[in-house]
Design a protein around this motif. Structure first.
Motif, mmCIF file in Angstrom:
data_model
loop_
_atom_site.group_PDB
_atom_site.id
_atom_site.type_symbol
_atom_site.label_atom_id
_atom_site.label_comp_id
_atom_site.label_asym_id
_atom_site.label_seq_id
_atom_site.Cartn_x
_atom_site.Cartn_y
_atom_site.Cartn_z
ATOM 1 N N GLN A 11 0.521 -16.354 -12.109
ATOM 2 C CA GLN A 11 0.874 -17.108 -10.908
ATOM 3 C C GLN A 11 -0.205 -16.858 -9.867
ATOM 4 O O GLN A 11 -0.481 -15.730 -9.529
ATOM 5 C CB GLN A 11 2.226 -16.643 -10.336
ATOM 6 N N GLY A 12 -0.798 -17.878 -9.374
ATOM 7 C CA GLY A 12 -1.703 -17.703 -8.247
ATOM 8 C C GLY A 12 -3.111 -17.328 -8.650
ATOM 9 O O GLY A 12 -3.411 -17.063 -9.810
ATOM 10 N N PRO A 13 -4.001 -17.232 -7.680
ATOM 11 C CA PRO A 13 -5.424 -16.996 -7.896
ATOM 12 C C PRO A 13 -5.750 -15.524 -8.036
ATOM 13 O O PRO A 13 -4.893 -14.694 -8.317
ATOM 14 C CB PRO A 13 -6.038 -17.590 -6.626
ATOM 15 N N ALA A 14 -7.023 -15.177 -7.793
ATOM 16 C CA ALA A 14 -7.507 -13.822 -8.032
ATOM 17 C C ALA A 14 -6.809 -12.792 -7.166
ATOM 18 O O ALA A 14 -6.701 -11.630 -7.547
ATOM 19 C CB ALA A 14 -9.016 -13.751 -7.802
ATOM 20 N N ASN A 15 -6.332 -13.175 -5.985
ATOM 21 C CA ASN A 15 -5.653 -12.195 -5.154
ATOM 22 C C ASN A 15 -4.291 -11.813 -5.715
ATOM 23 O O ASN A 15 -3.586 -10.995 -5.153
ATOM 24 C CB ASN A 15 -5.522 -12.678 -3.704
ATOM 25 N N GLY A 16 -3.920 -12.414 -6.851
ATOM 26 C CA GLY A 16 -2.707 -12.013 -7.537
ATOM 27 C C GLY A 16 -2.914 -10.842 -8.471
ATOM 28 O O GLY A 16 -1.989 -10.437 -9.164
ATOM 29 N N GLN A 17 -4.127 -10.292 -8.502
ATOM 30 C CA GLN A 17 -4.409 -9.170 -9.392
ATOM 31 C C GLN A 17 -3.543 -7.973 -9.031
ATOM 32 O O GLN A 17 -3.411 -7.605 -7.878
ATOM 33 C CB GLN A 17 -5.884 -8.787 -9.279
ATOM 34 N N ARG A 18 -2.982 -7.365 -10.042
ATOM 35 C CA ARG A 18 -2.154 -6.186 -9.831
ATOM 36 C C ARG A 18 -2.958 -4.927 -10.104
ATOM 37 O O ARG A 18 -3.898 -4.940 -10.887
ATOM 38 C CB ARG A 18 -0.921 -6.261 -10.738
ATOM 39 N N ARG A 19 -2.546 -3.848 -9.460
ATOM 40 C CA ARG A 19 -3.267 -2.580 -9.590
ATOM 41 C C ARG A 19 -2.363 -1.536 -10.234
ATOM 42 O O ARG A 19 -1.182 -1.447 -9.917
ATOM 43 C CB ARG A 19 -3.733 -2.090 -8.218
ATOM 44 N N VAL A 20 -2.947 -0.730 -11.112
ATOM 45 C CA VAL A 20 -2.247 0.381 -11.747
ATOM 46 C C VAL A 20 -3.012 1.649 -11.424
ATOM 47 O O VAL A 20 -4.208 1.754 -11.713
ATOM 48 C CB VAL A 20 -2.161 0.193 -13.278
ATOM 49 N N ARG A 21 -2.327 2.605 -10.804
ATOM 50 C CA ARG A 21 -2.993 3.821 -10.357
ATOM 51 C C ARG A 21 -2.187 5.050 -10.751
ATOM 52 O O ARG A 21 -0.960 5.012 -10.779
ATOM 53 C CB ARG A 21 -3.190 3.794 -8.835
ATOM 54 N N CYS A 22 -2.892 6.128 -11.059
ATOM 55 C CA CYS A 22 -2.264 7.406 -11.386
ATOM 56 C C CYS A 22 -2.521 8.385 -10.254
ATOM 57 O O CYS A 22 -3.673 8.558 -9.826
ATOM 58 C CB CYS A 22 -2.824 7.974 -12.680
ATOM 59 N N LEU A 23 -1.482 9.024 -9.780
ATOM 60 C CA LEU A 23 -1.612 9.951 -8.665
ATOM 61 C C LEU A 23 -2.025 11.337 -9.144
ATOM 62 O O LEU A 23 -1.432 11.888 -10.065
ATOM 63 C CB LEU A 23 -0.288 10.062 -7.903
ATOM 64 N N ALA A 24 -3.040 11.881 -8.522
ATOM 65 C CA ALA A 24 -3.378 13.302 -8.639
ATOM 66 C C ALA A 24 -3.255 13.865 -7.228
ATOM 67 O O ALA A 24 -4.104 13.615 -6.367
ATOM 68 C CB ALA A 24 -4.789 13.490 -9.183
ATOM 69 N N THR A 25 -2.179 14.584 -6.972
ATOM 70 C CA THR A 25 -1.907 15.066 -5.626
ATOM 71 C C THR A 25 -3.035 15.954 -5.129
ATOM 72 O O THR A 25 -3.555 16.798 -5.872
ATOM 73 C CB THR A 25 -0.584 15.856 -5.593
ATOM 74 N N GLN A 26 -3.407 15.772 -3.872
ATOM 75 C CA GLN A 26 -4.449 16.566 -3.232
ATOM 76 C C GLN A 26 -3.824 17.372 -2.097
ATOM 77 O O GLN A 26 -3.686 16.873 -0.981
ATOM 78 C CB GLN A 26 -5.558 15.654 -2.694
ATOM 79 N N PRO A 27 -3.433 18.617 -2.352
ATOM 80 C CA PRO A 27 -2.836 19.414 -1.278
ATOM 81 C C PRO A 27 -3.816 19.607 -0.122
ATOM 82 O O PRO A 27 -4.999 19.876 -0.334
ATOM 83 C CB PRO A 27 -2.529 20.754 -1.954
ATOM 84 N N ASN A 28 -3.333 19.439 1.089
ATOM 85 C CA ASN A 28 -4.171 19.657 2.273
ATOM 86 C C ASN A 28 -3.279 19.952 3.468
ATOM 87 O O ASN A 28 -2.110 19.553 3.509
ATOM 88 C CB ASN A 28 -5.075 18.443 2.539
ATOM 89 N N GLN A 29 -3.836 20.629 4.440
ATOM 90 C CA GLN A 29 -3.044 21.047 5.591
ATOM 91 C C GLN A 29 -2.570 19.868 6.428
ATOM 92 O O GLN A 29 -1.459 19.886 6.961
ATOM 93 C CB GLN A 29 -3.852 22.011 6.454
ATOM 94 N N ALA A 30 -3.397 18.834 6.556
ATOM 95 C CA ALA A 30 -3.022 17.700 7.406
ATOM 96 C C ALA A 30 -1.733 17.045 6.910
ATOM 97 O O ALA A 30 -0.823 16.755 7.697
ATOM 98 C CB ALA A 30 -4.155 16.680 7.451
ATOM 99 N N ASP A 31 -1.630 16.818 5.608
ATOM 100 C CA ASP A 31 -0.425 16.186 5.077
ATOM 101 C C ASP A 31 0.773 17.133 5.112
ATOM 102 O O ASP A 31 1.913 16.709 5.333
ATOM 103 C CB ASP A 31 -0.665 15.689 3.650
ATOM 104 N N LEU A 32 0.537 18.434 4.890
ATOM 105 C CA LEU A 32 1.620 19.394 5.009
ATOM 106 C C LEU A 32 2.164 19.430 6.439
ATOM 107 O O LEU A 32 3.379 19.545 6.655
ATOM 108 C CB LEU A 32 1.154 20.787 4.590
ATOM 109 N N LEU A 33 1.273 19.315 7.417
ATOM 110 C CA LEU A 33 1.714 19.292 8.812
ATOM 111 C C LEU A 33 2.510 18.024 9.113
ATOM 112 O O LEU A 33 3.476 18.056 9.886
ATOM 113 C CB LEU A 33 0.505 19.404 9.742
ATOM 114 N N THR A 34 2.115 16.909 8.503
ATOM 115 C CA THR A 34 2.888 15.673 8.668
ATOM 116 C C THR A 34 4.299 15.851 8.127
ATOM 117 O O THR A 34 5.287 15.494 8.785
ATOM 118 C CB THR A 34 2.189 14.511 7.945
ATOM 119 N N LEU A 35 4.416 16.418 6.935
ATOM 120 C CA LEU A 35 5.735 16.665 6.345
ATOM 121 C C LEU A 35 6.542 17.636 7.215
ATOM 122 O O LEU A 35 7.745 17.456 7.407
ATOM 123 C CB LEU A 35 5.579 17.227 4.933
#
Length: 354
Positions: free
Chosen positions: A284-308
């Motif tokens: 359905q639709g043109p090239a902007n219909g492309q779907r993405r598949v990504r695998c998460l590799a968590t990156q621990p960092n202080q900034a995100d821990l402070l957000t949580l």
């Protein structure tokens, strides 16, 4: 909860200061390879703190490393034939006991929490040495158990939605595995970003997931979300046990599928074939219909821990602690996690309850 089974140690003060209890393993296998042992108490390096552990939480990484499966993780994190990481446990909260010469952020007595998955694990013990950059201060209003329960799972949920999924307000977001540690926090975080959230879980976890106030709930034993007419802008999958090809029909044109947890074959498929899978379109639709598949590799960092941490204090997120165990109960906790019996997070209480 299991009863404590503390081994006998010598009563002299020097011995007590130099030894500790820890859950350790010498070989790969099931929970039976884990045992409570008396081991030397670690000494912090220049940039490390010695943390007296109050609470730890069990995550999927623990049972993967315990078994050494999938096999491709062995050279990355553990030994090929024997585990290099002998004491598991990544999600931790405790009190700083001592600091190395180069530590500037903490002092003895400070309450902290963090994710040790990038610095050697080791939280299933009375003490662990941790680089100071892996920790952030724990607020007084947040218990050690809550802080440990949010560390690794919160980072995975946040980074999966925000960084990999590039979540936007108003998007249709599906969280598969919403009854687990990552999934339950992902539902709350996605709602905080202004998304319309569909939560997928088992029947026995429906009550807990309903308390998170998703817009829709699906019991996967009755409804297969990949076979409905609904399409999602973002799917965060913490429980992928089918081929990734099966999930693509549920993505809207331009949608993103983020693999966070599941079977080893699915992770390997996502890493190797993800770019190819993502090039397939819905028809359905043109090239902007492309779907993405990504695998998460968590990156621990202080900034995100402070957000949580800030979200915890503000009441925007709250981890659900489904089961509590003492240190000797780590094998049982991991066995329950493997079998899908844990609702939310399983927490290990290493010091007496607060």
């Amino acid at each position: 909860m299991t009863a404590s089974n503390t081994p006998t140690v010598q009563n002299d003060e020097p011995c007590r200061r130099s030894q500790m209890r820890a859950i350790a393993q010498q070989e790969y296998g099931g929970p039976e390879v884990l045992s409570l042992q008396t081991v030397p108490k670690p000494v912090p390096g220049a940039g490390e703190v010695l943390l007296r552990v109050h609470a730890a939480a069990v995550g999927a990484g623990d049972w993967h490393l315990m078994r050494g499966k999938p096999l491709f993780i062995r050279p990355l994190f553990g030994g090929v034939l024997k585990p290099r990481i002998r004491t598991l446990g990544a999600d931790v909260a405790g009190t700083v006991e001592a600091i190395g010469a180069a530590v500037t952020q903490f002092q003895p007595g400070d309450a902290v929490f963090g994710d040790l998955s990038e610095c050697g694990f080791g939280a299933f013990a009375e003490y662990v040495c941790v680089p100071e950059l892996a920790l952030v201060p724990k607020p007084e209003t947040v218990s050690f158990e809550m802080a440990a329960a949010v560390a690794g799972s919160g980072l995975a949920a946040l980074q999966g939605l925000r960084d990999m999924g590039q979540i936007q307000p108003g998007q249709r977001v599906l969280v598969n595995g919403a009854g687990g540690g990552v999934g339950s926090l992902a539902v709350q975080i996605a709602k905080g970003f202004g998304a319309a959230v569909t939560a997928v879980c088992s029947a026995k976890k429906l009550a807990m997931v309903r308390s998170l106030h998703p817009d829709h709930i699906l019991d996967y034993t009755h409804t297969d979300f990949t076979q409905t007419d609904q399409r999602y802008d973002l799917i965060l999958d913490t429980a992928a046990y089918r081929s990734l090809w099966n999930y693509l029909p549920a993505l809207a044109p331009g949608g993103t599928y983020v693999l966070v947890g599941g079977g080893g074959a699915q992770f390997l498929q996502g890493m190797v074939l993800g770019p190819l899978l993502g090039r397939r379109r819905n028809g359905q639709g043109p090239a902007n219909g492309q779907r993405r598949v990504r695998c998460l590799a968590t990156q621990p960092n202080q900034a995100d821990l402070l957000t949580l941490r800030d979200w915890l204090v503000a009441g925007k997120i709250a981890p659900h602690i489904g089961q509590r165990y003492d240190l000797n109960g780590v094998p049982e906790a991991i066995r329950h996690l493997e079998s899908g019996q844990v609702t939310g997070k399983a927490v290990i209480r290493i010091l007496p309850a607060e």
